[in-house]
Scaffold this active site. Structure first.
Site, PDB file in Angstrom:
ATOM      1  CB  CYS A 129      -0.919  -0.017   1.218  1.00 58.14           C
ATOM      2  SG  CYS A 129      -1.894   1.485   1.359  1.00 58.14           S
TER       3      CYS A 129
ATOM      4  CB  CYS B  13      -0.618   2.471   4.105  1.00 60.65           C
ATOM      5  SG  CYS B  13      -2.060   1.785   3.318  1.00 60.65           S
ATOM      6  CG  ASP B  14       3.085   1.138   4.462  1.00 58.59           C
ATOM      7  OD1 ASP B  14       2.639   1.580   5.536  1.00 58.59           O
ATOM      8  OD2 ASP B  14       2.836   0.003   4.037  1.00 58.59           O
TER       9      ASP B  14
END
Ligand code: NAP
Length: 305
Positions: free
Chosen positions: A134, A137-138
């Site tokens: 992701c 997200c990261d």
């Protein structure tokens, strides 16, 4: 405790929430089990640029919020619970969730799909320590670093382009010499100064003790192996449908997707499926939402039939 509902919707991505909106507007007071993630994959998409009505693009979580508000405005009930077992052998259908048991006259399955893993050594051990599925997200953990993206499809290129916001360089590793992604994304990626390509190359191992330090690569035509240092490994090699729950209950195809007819009907009358759980081809917010709306309209038809 057993809760009965006319329409039970499993999943709260674009398909589930569009189905909820349509079923709610038909006065069916639908109940939606959101599953572990409200919004599904869209909630971890930074920007959706191809959903009609948003010429400037819309952030994934904001779009999910709007879907949710609109469905609730017309009476859909969203419950933060996850189905763990189903019995579709007789009506009312029975769905066991972690907190409650539900019975339902009709079910719309919209449980979506999950990212595939490479299955190489080091991958499981280093998830969250440099291995990610992701970018939204990261990505911010990799500011100024050199990272790799694995895959050659639209997802890999789109996410690689997104990751250039943070990373110093993004190297796309693809197993063939031809990318699968569409021409527009290919052009954007090829022209991007931070993006490089390693084609005809596979990752055979992810290296590092507590954090990712590199990937072991094999050049497919020559068979040569070498280690490539990297701080992050983002894997975008496709998805598999979330259908384990329905094995033996609904007809699935050879890849595990729910088999439907063109009216979203599954092999069990009264159970419908919408979105990526039944669609490996289009995988778009707009197509999933469209399937969700269609499934709810079929529910109306079924209940009044
Ligand atoms: P995809 O099109 O199935 O591409 C998966 C990529 O991963 C392919 O390049 C494939 O290689 C590679 N791959 C698969 N298994 C692998 C493995 N074990 N090891 C190494 N590489 C592997 O998946 P996707 O990119 O997620 O896209 C799925 C669908 O969503 C497509 O229809 C796509 O058009 C759509 N999508 C559209 C957009 C957009 O329109 N902006 C964005 C994202 C996704 P091969 O090429 O050799 O098979």
């Amino acid at each position: 405790m057993i809760t009965h509902t006319q329409v039970l919707i499993l999943g709260a991505g674009p398909a589930g929430l569009a189905a909820a909106l349509y079923a709610a507007r038909a006065d069916l007071n639908p109940l939606v089990l959101t599953g572990p993630e409200l919004g599904g994959q869209v909630s971890i998409t930074y920007m959706v640029e191809n959903y009609p009505g948003f010429p400037e693009g819309v952030e994934g979580p904001a779009l999910v919020q709007r879907f949710k508000e609109q469905a609730e405005k017309f009476g859909a009930r969203l419950v933060l619970d996850t189905a763990v077992a189903v019995d579709f052998s007789q009506r009312p259908f029975r769905v066991q969730a972690t907190k409650t048991t539900y019975t339902a006259d009709t079910v719309i399955v919209a449980t979506g799909a999950t990212a595939k893993t490479l299955g190489v050594a080091g991958e499981d051990e280093l998830v969250g320590m440099g291995v990610s599925y992701c970018a939204t997200c990261d990505g911010h953990f990799f500011k100024g670093m050199d990272i790799v993206v694995v895959g050659g499809g639209d997802s890999a290129l789109e996410e690689a382009l997104f990751l250039t916001r943070y990373a110093n360089t993004v190297t796309i590793i693809h197993r063939r010499d031809q990318l699968r992604a569409g021409p527009l994304l290919q052009k954007r990626a090829r022209e991007h100064p931070k993006i490089r390509f390693l084609l005809d190359t596979v990752v055979t191992e992810i290296l590092g003790e507590d954090m990712v330090e590199g990937v072991r690569l094999r050049h497919v035509p020559s068979g040569e192996t070498r280690d490539h240092p990297t701080a992050g490994v983002f894997i975008f090699i496709g998805y598999h449908p979330n259908t384990d729950l329905f094995t033996g209950q609904l007809a699935l195809d050879e890849r595990g997707y729910i088999v439907t007819d063109k009216f979203t009907r599954t092999s069990v009358p009264g159970v419908f499926a919408a979105g990526e759980v039944a669609d490996s081809r289009y995988r778009q917010v707009i197509t999933s939402a469209g399937m969700g709306a269609a499934a709810a309209m079929e529910v109306v038809h079924f209940l009044s039939g």
